[in-house]
Design a protein around this motif. Structure first.
Motif, PDB file in Angstrom:
ATOM      1  N   CYS A 146      64.149  56.281  57.363  1.00 44.80           N
ATOM      2  CA  CYS A 146      63.524  55.164  58.067  1.00 44.80           C
ATOM      3  C   CYS A 146      64.342  53.902  57.846  1.00 44.80           C
ATOM      4  CB  CYS A 146      62.096  54.981  57.547  1.00 44.80           C
ATOM      5  SG  CYS A 146      61.221  53.598  58.290  1.00 44.80           S
TER       6      CYS A 146
ATOM      7  N   CYS B  28      61.947  51.703  52.596  1.00 46.66           N
ATOM      8  CA  CYS B  28      61.244  52.939  52.925  1.00 46.66           C
ATOM      9  C   CYS B  28      62.181  54.131  52.756  1.00 46.66           C
ATOM     10  CB  CYS B  28      60.717  52.891  54.357  1.00 46.66           C
ATOM     11  SG  CYS B  28      59.750  54.343  54.801  1.00 46.66           S
TER      12      CYS B  28
ATOM     13  N   ARG C 200      54.753  55.726  59.620  1.00 45.90           N
ATOM     14  CA  ARG C 200      54.131  54.554  58.986  1.00 45.90           C
ATOM     15  C   ARG C 200      54.669  53.239  59.558  1.00 45.90           C
ATOM     16  NH1 ARG C 200      54.359  54.723  52.773  1.00 45.90           N
ATOM     17  NH2 ARG C 200      52.593  56.098  53.096  1.00 45.90           N
ATOM     18  N   HIS C 201      55.941  53.233  59.980  1.00 43.66           N
ATOM     19  CA  HIS C 201      56.556  52.006  60.469  1.00 43.66           C
ATOM     20  C   HIS C 201      56.723  51.959  61.989  1.00 43.66           C
ATOM     21  CE1 HIS C 201      57.759  51.801  56.156  1.00 43.66           C
ATOM     22  NE2 HIS C 201      57.217  50.623  56.361  1.00 43.66           N
TER      23      HIS C 201
ATOM     24  N   ASN D  22      61.095  57.392  53.628  1.00 41.82           N
ATOM     25  CA  ASN D  22      60.601  58.483  54.468  1.00 41.82           C
ATOM     26  C   ASN D  22      61.651  58.878  55.503  1.00 41.82           C
ATOM     27  OD1 ASN D  22      58.088  58.460  53.219  1.00 41.82           O
ATOM     28  ND2 ASN D  22      57.295  56.927  54.629  1.00 41.82           N
TER      29      ASN D  22
ATOM     30  N   SER E 169      63.275  50.886  58.031  1.00 44.98           N
ATOM     31  CA  SER E 169      62.482  49.799  57.479  1.00 44.98           C
ATOM     32  C   SER E 169      62.885  49.579  56.022  1.00 44.98           C
ATOM     33  CB  SER E 169      60.995  50.155  57.570  1.00 44.98           C
ATOM     34  OG  SER E 169      60.216  49.038  57.261  1.00 44.98           O
TER      35      SER E 169
END
Length: 96
Positions: free
Chosen positions: A47, A52, A64-65, A54, A49
């Motif tokens: 990810c 993060c 989630r993002h 993930n 972000s």
């Protein structure tokens, strides 16, 4: 007919699908990208972000993002789409 899930070109391994093996010496794991498995250097997309860890699902981000996950089209079902707009419970059949 065969009930195994297809792996490549609509065919299961039993009926001729050839999966590439990692090119690293002594490794028998399936190659993911560039001829190697994840253990030997195939990169996982993470990810984008900040902070993060993930795996990215869509558009470079995790669920989630902001990565969108399609929901089953059957009324009131919260499950994720597997195939043809529906989840396994509502008729998504694995590719044979």
């Amino acid at each position: 007919g065969c009930t195994n899930i297809s792996k490549k070109s609509g065919v299961c391994i039993t009926h001729g699908a050839k999966m590439k093996v990692c090119s690293s010496e002594g490794c028998t794991t399936t190659a993911v990208k560039g001829g190697v498995c994840i253990r030997h250097g195939a990169k996982k997309k993470l990810c984008s972000s900040e902070g993060c860890t993930n795996l990215a699902k869509c558009g470079g981000v995790c669920v989630r993002h902001g990565a969108k996950v399609k929901k089953c089209s059957s009324e009131g079902c919260p499950n994720k789409v597997v195939r043809g707009g529906v989840c396994n419970r509502h008729g998504a059949k694995p590719k044979l």
